[in-house]
Scaffold this active site. Sequence first.
Site, PDB file in Angstrom:
ATOM      1  N   CYS A  28       0.928  -1.282  -0.048  1.00 30.04           N
ATOM      2  CA  CYS A  28       0.005  -0.122  -0.017  1.00 30.04           C
ATOM      3  C   CYS A  28       0.809   1.248   0.067  1.00 30.04           C
ATOM      4  O   CYS A  28       2.082   1.166   0.336  1.00 30.04           O
ATOM      5  CB  CYS A  28      -0.887   0.034   1.420  1.00 30.04           C
ATOM      6  SG  CYS A  28      -0.124   0.280   2.709  1.00 30.04           S
ATOM      7  N   HIS A 215      -0.819  -1.369  -6.911  1.00 32.44           N
ATOM      8  CA  HIS A 215       0.238  -1.802  -5.944  1.00 32.44           C
ATOM      9  C   HIS A 215       1.109  -0.641  -5.862  1.00 32.44           C
ATOM     10  O   HIS A 215       1.698  -0.152  -6.978  1.00 32.44           O
ATOM     11  CB  HIS A 215       0.738  -3.244  -6.008  1.00 32.44           C
ATOM     12  CG  HIS A 215      -0.321  -4.155  -5.813  1.00 32.44           C
ATOM     13  ND1 HIS A 215       0.009  -5.374  -5.955  1.00 32.44           N
ATOM     14  CD2 HIS A 215      -1.394  -4.162  -5.045  1.00 32.44           C
ATOM     15  CE1 HIS A 215      -0.940  -6.178  -5.548  1.00 32.44           C
ATOM     16  NE2 HIS A 215      -1.837  -5.466  -5.234  1.00 32.44           N
TER      17      HIS A 215
END
Length: 425
Positions: A28, A215
């Site tokens: 993240c 991502h």
Amino acid sequence: MAAIYPIKWVLYKGYDVGIVTQNENGPCPLIAICNILFLRRHIAVEPGAADVTYDELVEKVRAYVLDMVKRRGEEEDPNTQYAMNETLNLLPSLVAGMDINVKFGSITDCELGAGVCCFDLFGIKLVHGWLPSPDASYYSAVKGMSYNTLVEAVINKNDEVQKPEGDRDAGVVAAGAAAEEFMNESGGQLTYHGLFELTQKMEDDDLCVFFRNNHFSTLTKQHGKLYALLTDVGYQDVRNVVWETLVEIEGDNTLVDGCFQKPRDLGRQQRVFTAAHHVAPEAPPQPSPSHAGASSSAANQEAADAALAAALHQEEQDRAARRQARQQQQQQQQQQQAPPPQTVPVASAYPAAPYQQPPQQRPQQAYPQRHPQQPQQPQAGNMHPQERLMAQYARHPQQPQQQRQAKKPAKEEKKKKKDDGCSVQ
């Protein structure tokens, strides 16, 4: 309950640095930002820490932002104040991801928004490698698009082809066809032209956040090659595996250590992966239809993947149990043993003199003198008359008073006879 992230200690630029690993939801933006700040040594976890909570990460980043703005002297700048407020408000949601609308013109090209301003405030570049090749037929049509306009062009094209052929807009159909071709050829959101541009535009020792397939990972360039930081929790205990080369778009890359060298032995993690992939070996070929062979191969692959997942899951459970037991033991020790009070020595302007033991005095004892010393008498010839008189007096001390009084009448009688003219024989 706040999320807890395991810490992995790695070697980077000669320092032991604790980085955050993650198991759920993929890398993240919060993890990527924190790891770059850790590698830059702008923030740090406690030495030897095994994990860190989500709240601790957010607080460390918040404190860093406030201190950074203060050091720059930009506390009163309205643009900096706006970016800082937006970043602080955005921090709690970064763990769930971020909407990034990339553009296909360059590796840093994306639509401006609160998320992009967040990276700018930290001085971190947000890059991607989803670029069309200049040799492709769709290059001129796609290079000016963003991801949102790319998807919209495909949707418009699909709607347009539903119309009668005479009523179709040829430009919309052509743009949509070019966008669809680009999407089909770059489904992994990374192209070789994008890798080439990343290698050319990034400088050695750069630390960037690399965006791909929603991502966010940490990317660096060392000696002309690209390396992505491994934050998968499965590599937490493998100290000699830190980075992964980024030279292929299909994932066939090489694992390296903290010095960007290929490790000699991957250790326990390598044995786990090897054992898991050899649990279900492929069956020998049998006379069967082609679809049956494909089905058997797929089943073997699924079994190997399941064994690998089970092995990693068991390792994660064992590691969590050990971590919990260690924390409970530390809490019990802290409750049983209170820390001793610490005394702060008073600073002195003069150095303390070294301690010297006082000399021991021998007790005085009264010993009788066997031969008491007599005062040395001077020679009579060299003495003054007064001195001779005093010396004589010292040798013949005064007689007792009674003897002196007894001699006094005799002297008086002798004097009297002399006065009377009598001679005394």
